[in-house]
Design a protein around this motif. Sequence first.
Motif, PDB file in Angstrom:
ATOM      1  N   UNK A  29       0.646  -1.251   0.088  1.00  0.00           N
ATOM      2  CA  UNK A  29       0.064  -0.015  -0.111  1.00  0.00           C
ATOM      3  C   UNK A  29       0.853   1.128   0.100  1.00  0.00           C
ATOM      4  N   UNK A  30       0.188   2.336  -0.250  1.00  0.00           N
ATOM      5  CA  UNK A  30       0.777   3.671  -0.296  1.00  0.00           C
ATOM      6  C   UNK A  30       1.308   4.107   0.993  1.00  0.00           C
ATOM      7  N   UNK A  31       0.769   3.614   2.123  1.00  0.00           N
ATOM      8  CA  UNK A  31       1.135   3.952   3.416  1.00  0.00           C
ATOM      9  C   UNK A  31       2.492   3.193   3.963  1.00  0.00           C
ATOM     10  N   UNK A  32       2.395   1.905   3.711  1.00  0.00           N
ATOM     11  CA  UNK A  32       3.458   1.069   3.774  1.00  0.00           C
ATOM     12  C   UNK A  32       4.778   1.613   3.009  1.00  0.00           C
ATOM     13  N   UNK A  33       4.485   1.947   1.778  1.00  0.00           N
ATOM     14  CA  UNK A  33       5.893   2.539   1.241  1.00  0.00           C
ATOM     15  C   UNK A  33       6.036   3.870   1.545  1.00  0.00           C
ATOM     16  N   UNK A  34       5.456   4.626   2.104  1.00  0.00           N
ATOM     17  CA  UNK A  34       5.639   6.049   2.571  1.00  0.00           C
ATOM     18  C   UNK A  34       6.458   5.861   4.005  1.00  0.00           C
ATOM     19  N   UNK A  35       5.884   5.099   4.732  1.00  0.00           N
ATOM     20  CA  UNK A  35       6.524   4.514   6.009  1.00  0.00           C
ATOM     21  C   UNK A  35       7.612   4.157   5.904  1.00  0.00           C
ATOM     22  N   UNK A  36       7.833   3.148   5.011  1.00  0.00           N
ATOM     23  CA  UNK A  36       9.450   2.616   4.942  1.00  0.00           C
ATOM     24  C   UNK A  36      10.272   3.338   4.192  1.00  0.00           C
ATOM     25  N   UNK A  37       9.837   4.348   3.361  1.00  0.00           N
ATOM     26  CA  UNK A  37      10.971   5.337   2.555  1.00  0.00           C
ATOM     27  C   UNK A  37      11.176   6.466   3.884  1.00  0.00           C
ATOM     28  N   UNK A  38      10.408   6.741   4.409  1.00  0.00           N
ATOM     29  CA  UNK A  38      10.677   7.836   5.676  1.00  0.00           C
ATOM     30  C   UNK A  38      11.622   7.031   6.463  1.00  0.00           C
ATOM     31  N   UNK A  39      11.761   6.020   6.794  1.00  0.00           N
ATOM     32  CA  UNK A  39      12.704   5.311   7.924  1.00  0.00           C
ATOM     33  C   UNK A  39      13.796   5.679   7.284  1.00  0.00           C
ATOM     34  N   UNK A  40      13.974   5.043   5.927  1.00  0.00           N
ATOM     35  CA  UNK A  40      15.267   4.732   5.199  1.00  0.00           C
ATOM     36  C   UNK A  40      15.728   6.383   4.826  1.00  0.00           C
ATOM     37  N   UNK A  41      14.904   7.255   4.629  1.00  0.00           N
ATOM     38  CA  UNK A  41      15.404   8.490   4.294  1.00  0.00           C
ATOM     39  C   UNK A  41      16.076   9.242   5.406  1.00  0.00           C
ATOM     40  N   UNK A  42      15.316   9.186   6.535  1.00  0.00           N
ATOM     41  CA  UNK A  42      15.592   9.568   7.911  1.00  0.00           C
ATOM     42  C   UNK A  42      17.333   9.108   8.315  1.00  0.00           C
ATOM     43  N   UNK A  43      17.267   7.849   8.093  1.00  0.00           N
ATOM     44  CA  UNK A  43      18.683   7.332   8.453  1.00  0.00           C
ATOM     45  C   UNK A  43      19.727   7.779   7.311  1.00  0.00           C
ATOM     46  N   UNK A  44      19.370   7.741   6.259  1.00  0.00           N
ATOM     47  CA  UNK A  44      20.467   8.241   5.102  1.00  0.00           C
ATOM     48  C   UNK A  44      20.713   9.743   5.396  1.00  0.00           C
ATOM     49  N   UNK A  45      19.839  10.329   5.693  1.00  0.00           N
ATOM     50  CA  UNK A  45      20.118  11.903   5.964  1.00  0.00           C
ATOM     51  C   UNK A  45      21.137  12.309   7.052  1.00  0.00           C
TER      52      UNK A  45
END
Length: 646
Positions: free
Chosen positions: A430-446
């Motif tokens: 789902x969109x929400x699952x993708x958004x949540x997962x992407x946010x986790x990765x982006x925060x760590x990467x940043x």
Amino acid sequence: MVDGFARFKDRSVVAMRVNGEVTDLATSITDDDVVEPVTIESPAGLSILRHSAAHVIAQAVQRVNPEAKLGIGPPITDGFYYDFDVVTPFTPEDLAAITKEAGRIVQAGQRFIRRVVTEEQARAELVSEPYKLELIGLKGAAATGDDNENVEVGGGELTIYDNVNPATGEVVWKDLCRGPHLPNTRMIGHGWALTRSAAAYWRGSEKNPQLQRIYGTAWPSKDQLREYQLQQEEAAKRDHRRLGAELDLFSFPEEIGSGLPVFHPRGGVIKREMEDYVRRRHIEEGFEYVSTPHVSKATLFETSGHLPYYADTMFPPMRLENSEYYLKAMNCPMQNLIFSSRGRSYRELPLRFFEFGTVYRYEKSGVVQGLTRVRGLTQDDSHSYVTEEQAPGEVEHLLNFVLSLLRDFGLEDFYLELSTRGSSDKFIGTDREWDDATTVLRRVAEASGLELVPDPGGAAFYGPKISVQARDAIGRTWQMSTIQYDFNQPARFGLEYTAADGSRQQPVMIHSAKFGSLERFFGVLIEHYAGAFPLWLSPVQVVGIPVAQEYEPYLHDIIDRLRRSGVRAELDTSDDRMQKKIRTHTKQKVPLLLIAGENDRAAGTVSFRYRDGSQENGVALANAARRIQAAIAGRLQVVSRGDLPA
RNA sequence: GCCGGCUUGGCGCAAUUGGUAGCGCACCGCUCUUGUAAAGCGGGGGUUGCGGGUUCGAGUCCCGCAGUCGGCUCCA
């Protein structure tokens, strides 16, 4: 009203920015405009130079072969290309003739003159250029073309660039083009060369016809061109395929099949050192070493969801006893079964499995290349099973681990790529699952502080990923590690753990490969070190060379002592002369040569010769052994006198 | 998969218009060898990637296949 020629007298200025927009120097400007110079050395200037060079090549091609139809000709890193529809592909002789003709055009100093045209005009003038007409048609439609096509028809209006003979004012050639261009062809100078020709699909789709592409390189000066060419030669010398044969590391026996390497004893040493080290580090980081088979029933990959997407890149199935078996192309489904082999408690999480999993992928015949693109590869593959709350911490843990591991192998310069969901329907969840997962990765990467490059649409079908790109010793970048956030497979496999409140919960799964593939990483290391590995990875670490046969027994003692302490040391007892032995082992890039003759024997010492030819004489035996062992343990690179600590 | 190039002893290369395969390194043997990148002499090793065709005759020409290189497309 003035133009850029009046404003900028400096001849290295080839274009200008008017209110932020890059334009030809011939553009009229007013006092109200904000005007900045674009020099030929700047990134924008280099692109203009290269794009103008592409035009000259196209003109030369049509002079040599008037039947050639024009595709597109954009600048690229270090150069340019231009695509042509020709009946027969270009031969080396053709390229020589084109080079000669292009040289004449450069010398003629043709001016590039921009001209705005209506669509009707453009169609009339380019009636014999079907590909250009197609681009004009696309411009009317929604702007779906890529950047390279925009070079031709981007911007608000259609423009044609005329190449004008400066003496007669005659238009000798023209091309649909957005520009801008150099003022004249003479500025291309002597800093260009054609590099290769190859086929390329029109507009990048294999459904379209193939055009013939000519690649070239262009620089502001002959010296910069030469420097670029020397760099290319250096890269060729480091080519792992060449060094793999020269150093007797691996080969690709035709009898086994394309893309299936065998590692020779010396390559095997390096591969084993890599594996041993990586396994140890994983265990230190809380991973548990597991092992899974190479084949499985098709239903496993149906469960995981891989089969519908990747069946055509897996080897075809074997049918036996009413079942279909596949060679595995990924390890995660099997590790999931280890997770679900018994009930799991929240107390066990994060649960981390790690293996060297050998997978097989049916890469298309044209893409197999050395160790970097193979059909059988070993992944240093791990899967962390965590609660949703633990996921950010685990991603961070993995990223730090990955980076430290790469540093241990001598790679220091990284950037990250964040691959996210695209618009195609291959992405599940789902969109929400993708958004949540992407946010986790982006925060760590940043938070890592490393440069982060977005890669929209580059995710795996089951979730987004961070990939680590590493720059090697000569500045090339390689995709190494990946960290993928997966909320799909736990659901598909029905993975669950018992939470503190007794409820059943679904874990999040985080895939991580540190080197991606051991084979590829091996290839990257060969090129990074140009075959001269750090001491701990060198297949042969020490070779003893007696000045004459008489000193063999003396050297044998210390070589033997080193060997017994785990050092890969050999004594060269061949009947070559000493000088020849030095040459032989230097060419094999052995880091330490131990030489001894009468002087050393009398003093109870040996002499070190390093890879660069420097020496260190009269080293006491006990000292020599201790220093060598310490340098191996410290994973030091030893090239020169002074690299081996006292 | 597509387009083009290439494929000659372990490696790198040579072989005039098709005329019946050579060289260097490596390897093996013998002799020699006391200080930092090649000692000398001798020897073995190739049905020229594989299959088919043209020809009196093919490493050289044609067709197919495989491998490989450069790109394109792809890359979990």
